[in-house]
Write a protein that holds these residues in place. Structure first.
Motif, PDB file in Angstrom:
ATOM      1  N   PHE A 186      21.548  22.036  29.273  1.00 52.39           N
ATOM      2  CA  PHE A 186      22.331  23.167  28.773  1.00 52.39           C
ATOM      3  C   PHE A 186      22.767  22.937  27.320  1.00 52.39           C
ATOM      4  O   PHE A 186      23.337  21.887  26.998  1.00 52.39           O
ATOM      5  CB  PHE A 186      23.568  23.381  29.641  1.00 52.39           C
ATOM      6  N   PRO A 187      22.521  23.916  26.437  1.00 52.64           N
ATOM      7  CA  PRO A 187      23.021  23.792  25.064  1.00 52.64           C
ATOM      8  C   PRO A 187      24.541  23.892  25.038  1.00 52.64           C
ATOM      9  O   PRO A 187      25.131  24.675  25.798  1.00 52.64           O
ATOM     10  CB  PRO A 187      22.367  24.975  24.342  1.00 52.64           C
ATOM     11  N   LEU A 188      25.161  23.090  24.188  1.00 53.77           N
ATOM     12  CA  LEU A 188      26.616  23.151  24.049  1.00 53.77           C
ATOM     13  C   LEU A 188      27.015  24.408  23.276  1.00 53.77           C
ATOM     14  O   LEU A 188      26.236  24.926  22.463  1.00 53.77           O
ATOM     15  CB  LEU A 188      27.120  21.895  23.348  1.00 53.77           C
ATOM     16  N   PRO A 189      28.239  24.917  23.481  1.00 53.54           N
ATOM     17  CA  PRO A 189      28.663  26.167  22.827  1.00 53.54           C
ATOM     18  C   PRO A 189      29.037  25.960  21.361  1.00 53.54           C
ATOM     19  O   PRO A 189      30.197  26.119  20.965  1.00 53.54           O
ATOM     20  CB  PRO A 189      29.866  26.598  23.672  1.00 53.54           C
ATOM     21  N   VAL A 190      28.042  25.591  20.564  1.00 53.86           N
ATOM     22  CA  VAL A 190      28.287  25.272  19.158  1.00 53.86           C
ATOM     23  C   VAL A 190      28.835  26.480  18.404  1.00 53.86           C
ATOM     24  O   VAL A 190      29.758  26.362  17.590  1.00 53.86           O
ATOM     25  CB  VAL A 190      26.990  24.768  18.497  1.00 53.86           C
ATOM     26  N   LYS A 191      28.291  27.644  18.669  1.00 59.82           N
ATOM     27  CA  LYS A 191      28.695  28.844  17.921  1.00 59.82           C
ATOM     28  C   LYS A 191      30.175  29.137  18.115  1.00 59.82           C
ATOM     29  O   LYS A 191      30.921  29.370  17.146  1.00 59.82           O
ATOM     30  CB  LYS A 191      27.838  30.034  18.358  1.00 59.82           C
TER      31      LYS A 191
END
Length: 311
Positions: free
Chosen positions: A263-268
């Motif tokens: 899962f990509p981390l919520p960078v935005k």
């Protein structure tokens, strides 16, 4: 806890202006001058540079610029960036804000100062075909790469985390082309499409590369020598810069968007929060304009230019 927060706030201010207790003297002098300068309130340049997004754009720009071996040789061989990176940052901010907010005389003098500093920055590097090429920081072609990486970086970050740009992305590229011309760039792009085309040319012609020196530079940028209180937020901002890069440049730099397993981390979202916190540290929600913009508006009022969009 209050003392820790105060130290954190002071360190944020020192990082971007060199001083914690007052605006830098050069920013106050932007009230001087007898004309409106190259950019006005309501312009795309004021909208982008007056926001928090250049913090991410600046990191992204450094990463992109490192892919040109001539540009990187100049930094490694003629700069004390390792010993005093914040001084280099402060000098860059000074030039950007002076061209953005200053009179034409102030912008041109700031550019002459930068170009004088660039005069001894020259030497040789090996290109991707094994040939020896010369580089000079004031060479129009190399200045063109620096300009396009800057424009692309600031625009990319603002498109993700900023508000709408007056006139759209094309207006920003077209307006900031003036900064490129001041630095001797012959063919600064005038639209986003033209900028993308020029970037593609640098890539497809094999002028860029990734090597051990690039890897070392990326590691330095990733682990910038900041105050320990600033490092958690900076890690998020670095991740944001990586997130904003095109996949092909991420690959060249050996970087990837942070993930937790599959899962990509919520960078935005995390970046939006950090930029909001930095905004509070630099002046809070009631202070929507920095000292450079306030000084510019003072000059504009004095010479009779409209400054009605101060709300």
């Amino acid at each position: 806890m209050r003392n820790v927060l105060r130290i954190w706030q002071d360190e944020v201010k020192k990082t971007f202006s060199g001083k914690a207790d007052a605006p830098p003297e050069w920013s106050l002098r932007l009230a001087d001058g007898e004309d409106a300068g190259y950019h006005l309130p309501g312009s795309a340049v004021w909208a982008v540079h007056g926001s928090m997004t250049p913090i991410v754009g600046g990191i992204r720009t450094l990463l992109m610029q490192s892919l040109h071996p001539g540009a990187l040789a100049g930094v490694h061989e003629h700069s004390n960036f390792r010993e005093d990176p914040l001084r280099r940052l402060a000098n860059t901010i000074r030039w950007i804000f002076t061209v953005t907010y200053g009179s034409t005389a102030a912008a041109e003098e700031a550019t002459r100062r930068v170009r004088r500093l660039h005069e001894p920055v020259q030497g040789d590097y090996q290109d991707n075909d094994g040939g020896i090429r010369t580089y000079s920081a004031n060479d129009p072609a190399l200045a063109g790469w620096i300009h396009i990486a800057f424009t692309d970086g600031f625009l990319a970050a603002h498109k993700i985390w900023g508000r709408p740009i007056p006139g759209g992305p094309d207006a920003y590229v077209r307006e900031w082309a003036q900064a490129g011309r001041l630095m001797g760039v012959d063919n600064a792009p005038l639209s986003e499409a033209e900028m993308r085309s020029q970037l593609d040319q640098w890539y497809t012609q094999g002028a860029l590369r990734s090597d051990a020196r690039v890897k070392e530079t990326v590691q330095f940028i990733r682990n910038a020598p900041l105050h320990p209180l600033l490092k958690p937020g900076y890690r998020i901002l670095f991740a944001a810069a990586v997130y904003s890069l095109e996949p092909r440049y991420r690959a060249m730099l050996g970087l990837s968007v942070p993930r937790l397993g599959p899962f990509p981390l919520p960078v935005k979202l995390a970046t939006k929060v950090v930029l909001g916190v930095v905004h509070l540290a630099l002046g809070g929600p009631r202070r929507r304009m920095g000292p450079s913009e306030l000084a510019a508006r003072e000059r504009l009022r004095r010479i009779g230019e409209p400054v009605a969009d101060m709300a």
